[in-house]
Design a protein around this motif. Sequence first.
Motif, PDB file in Angstrom:
ATOM      1  N   ALA A 173       0.832  -1.208   0.000  1.00 26.52           N
ATOM      2  CA  ALA A 173       0.000   0.000   0.000  1.00 26.52           C
ATOM      3  C   ALA A 173       0.862   1.251   0.000  1.00 26.52           C
ATOM      4  CB  ALA A 173      -0.932  -0.013   1.213  1.00 26.52           C
ATOM      5  N   GLU A 174       1.922   1.235   0.784  1.00 25.63           N
ATOM      6  CA  GLU A 174       2.819   2.396   0.827  1.00 25.63           C
ATOM      7  C   GLU A 174       3.520   2.590  -0.506  1.00 25.63           C
ATOM      8  OE1 GLU A 174       4.123   2.644   5.518  1.00 25.63           O
ATOM      9  OE2 GLU A 174       5.181   1.219   4.229  1.00 25.63           O
ATOM     10  N   GLU A 175       3.951   1.510  -1.115  1.00 25.31           N
ATOM     11  CA  GLU A 175       4.681   1.606  -2.376  1.00 25.31           C
ATOM     12  C   GLU A 175       3.826   2.186  -3.494  1.00 25.31           C
ATOM     13  OE1 GLU A 175       7.023  -1.316  -5.575  1.00 25.31           O
ATOM     14  OE2 GLU A 175       6.343  -2.110  -3.638  1.00 25.31           O
ATOM     15  N   PHE A 176       2.552   1.780  -3.539  1.00 28.97           N
ATOM     16  CA  PHE A 176       1.704   2.174  -4.668  1.00 28.97           C
ATOM     17  C   PHE A 176       0.658   3.228  -4.317  1.00 28.97           C
ATOM     18  CE2 PHE A 176       2.942  -2.290  -5.785  1.00 28.97           C
ATOM     19  CZ  PHE A 176       3.756  -1.949  -6.856  1.00 28.97           C
ATOM     20  N   GLY A 177       0.756   3.798  -3.129  1.00 33.44           N
ATOM     21  CA  GLY A 177      -0.147   4.879  -2.769  1.00 33.44           C
ATOM     22  C   GLY A 177      -1.591   4.450  -2.585  1.00 33.44           C
ATOM     23  N   MET A 178      -1.792   3.223  -2.093  1.00 31.87           N
ATOM     24  CA  MET A 178      -3.136   2.714  -1.844  1.00 31.87           C
ATOM     25  C   MET A 178      -3.528   2.932  -0.386  1.00 31.87           C
ATOM     26  SD  MET A 178      -2.861  -0.924  -3.828  1.00 31.87           S
ATOM     27  CE  MET A 178      -2.268  -1.038  -5.515  1.00 31.87           C
ATOM     28  N   GLY A 179      -4.819   3.019  -0.144  1.00 33.94           N
ATOM     29  CA  GLY A 179      -5.316   3.151   1.211  1.00 33.94           C
ATOM     30  C   GLY A 179      -5.915   1.848   1.701  1.00 33.94           C
ATOM     31  N   LEU A 180      -5.727   1.556   2.994  1.00 37.79           N
ATOM     32  CA  LEU A 180      -6.320   0.362   3.592  1.00 37.79           C
ATOM     33  C   LEU A 180      -7.683   0.708   4.201  1.00 37.79           C
ATOM     34  CD1 LEU A 180      -3.566  -0.949   3.163  1.00 37.79           C
ATOM     35  CD2 LEU A 180      -3.690  -1.851   5.492  1.00 37.79           C
ATOM     36  N   VAL A 181      -8.655  -0.158   3.919  1.00 33.56           N
ATOM     37  CA  VAL A 181      -9.997  -0.036   4.498  1.00 33.56           C
ATOM     38  C   VAL A 181     -10.265  -1.375   5.200  1.00 33.56           C
ATOM     39  CG1 VAL A 181     -12.416   0.513   4.049  1.00 33.56           C
ATOM     40  CG2 VAL A 181     -10.634   1.469   2.570  1.00 33.56           C
ATOM     41  N   PRO A 182      -9.787  -1.547   6.426  1.00 32.31           N
ATOM     42  CA  PRO A 182      -9.806  -2.867   7.063  1.00 32.31           C
ATOM     43  C   PRO A 182     -11.204  -3.339   7.454  1.00 32.31           C
ATOM     44  CG  PRO A 182      -8.190  -1.404   8.088  1.00 32.31           C
ATOM     45  CD  PRO A 182      -9.075  -0.559   7.237  1.00 32.31           C
ATOM     46  N   TYR A 183     -11.470  -4.631   7.222  1.00 27.50           N
ATOM     47  CA  TYR A 183     -12.707  -5.224   7.723  1.00 27.50           C
ATOM     48  C   TYR A 183     -12.391  -6.039   8.976  1.00 27.50           C
ATOM     49  CZ  TYR A 183     -11.566  -9.808   5.576  1.00 27.50           C
ATOM     50  OH  TYR A 183     -10.983 -11.008   5.235  1.00 27.50           O
ATOM     51  N   PHE A 184     -13.442  -6.483   9.666  1.00 26.23           N
ATOM     52  CA  PHE A 184     -13.297  -7.120  10.990  1.00 26.23           C
ATOM     53  C   PHE A 184     -12.483  -6.209  11.910  1.00 26.23           C
ATOM     54  CE2 PHE A 184     -13.855 -11.920   9.794  1.00 26.23           C
ATOM     55  CZ  PHE A 184     -15.199 -11.694   9.603  1.00 26.23           C
ATOM     56  N   ALA A 185     -12.710  -4.899  11.788  1.00 22.34           N
ATOM     57  CA  ALA A 185     -11.941  -3.924  12.573  1.00 22.34           C
ATOM     58  C   ALA A 185     -12.106  -4.137  14.066  1.00 22.34           C
ATOM     59  CB  ALA A 185     -12.359  -2.502  12.192  1.00 22.34           C
ATOM     60  N   LEU A 186     -13.240  -4.712  14.474  1.00 22.01           N
ATOM     61  CA  LEU A 186     -13.494  -4.974  15.886  1.00 22.01           C
ATOM     62  C   LEU A 186     -13.464  -6.471  16.200  1.00 22.01           C
ATOM     63  CD1 LEU A 186     -16.285  -2.322  16.499  1.00 22.01           C
ATOM     64  CD2 LEU A 186     -13.927  -2.262  17.356  1.00 22.01           C
ATOM     65  N   ALA A 187     -12.861  -7.262  15.313  1.00 22.77           N
ATOM     66  CA  ALA A 187     -12.680  -8.707  15.538  1.00 22.77           C
ATOM     67  C   ALA A 187     -14.000  -9.376  15.900  1.00 22.77           C
ATOM     68  CB  ALA A 187     -11.625  -8.952  16.616  1.00 22.77           C
TER      69      ALA A 187
END
Length: 319
Positions: A196-210
Motif C-alpha cells: 500500500a505504501e509503495e503504490f499509494g493505496m489506502g487500507l480499508v480494514p474489515y473485521f476492525a473490531l474482531a
Amino acid sequence: MTQIGNSDLDVLPLSLGGNVFGWTADRDASFRILDSFIAGGGDFIDTADGYSAWVPGNSGGESETLIGEWLAQRKPENLVIATKVSTHPDFKGLSASNVRAAAEASLGRLGIDAIDLYYAHFDDAETPLEETVAAFAELQRDGLIRHTAVSNYSAERIREWVRIADELGVARPVAIQPHYNLVHRNDVEQHIVPVAEEFGMGLVPYFALASGFLTGKYRSVDADGGGSPRAGGAATYATPQGIEIIDTLEKIGNAHDASITTTALAWLRAKPTVIAPIASASRVEQLTDLLASTRLDLTPDEVAELDRVSERAPAAVSA
C-alpha cells in the motif's frame, strides 16, 4: 476527512459495514442505522453483492437492496458507496462476463449511476488476472465504476494486478480491504502495508473490531455477547493475551473518556496507510462509539503500548 489512496474520494475515517443489513438488522433497523450514521457525519458505506446470502430465505444482494431503497428515499448527497464482486450466488468469480453482469446487477439494486469504489472481493485463481484487470478497466472506462479496489488479495497478487494495469495503461487499484485489527495484525503489517505504501493505496480494514471481541463484550470464553450470531467467533479471542489487549484498551480509553470500541478503532486509524476502518452496527446506539473513533487521536505512546500487548497476536477466526 481523509483521501482514499490516490483517488478523488474524501471520506470521514470510518466506513459503515453493510454486512448486517438483511441479516441482524432488518429493513427498519437498517434505515435507522443509516440515518444515524449520516446524521453523525458519516459518508462512507461498504457492502458486497453477496452480503446476507447466507441467511435462510435470502438469495444474495439483500444488503445492496436495502441500501438502495434507503438511498432512493433519503436522497443523501456526497456519499461514497463501495461494493464488491465475486460472492453473489448468481455471479461467482471474476471472469470478464461475470464482473460486468455483477456490476450491472449491483447498480440496479443500489439504484445509482456509478459505484464509487468497486472491489474484487476474493481472488479467483481460475480466471487469468489479466482478464479481471481488463474487465474492471472497462467498467471504469464505461462509467459504471469510479475506482477499482481489491479485497483479500495477497501482496504478490496485488503487485501483479498493478503490473498488469500499468502494462494495459489503465488505472491501478486505489484501496485494499484486508482483515486487520489488534488481534489480527501480522500478515497485514508485514506484507500488505508495504504494498500500500509503495503504490499509494489506502487500507480499508474489515473485521476492525474482531467480530465484536474488541468491544470488550467477550472477556471470557463463556461470554455470549448478548446472543449475537457472531459471538462464537469473537469469544475465541478471549485468551490471556486477548484479555490483556482489552484491559489495555480500557485503560487508555478511560484516559480519553472513550470506550473500548472507540479506542480499538482509533488505534487502527492511527496505523500507516489505514484510511477508514469498517465497522457495522445492528443497533443505532452502537454508532455513538463508532463515530467517536473519528475524533479520538491516540498519542504515539498509547499506540506503542497497544502495539506491544498485541504483538504476534494469533488470528482466532478466519476471514
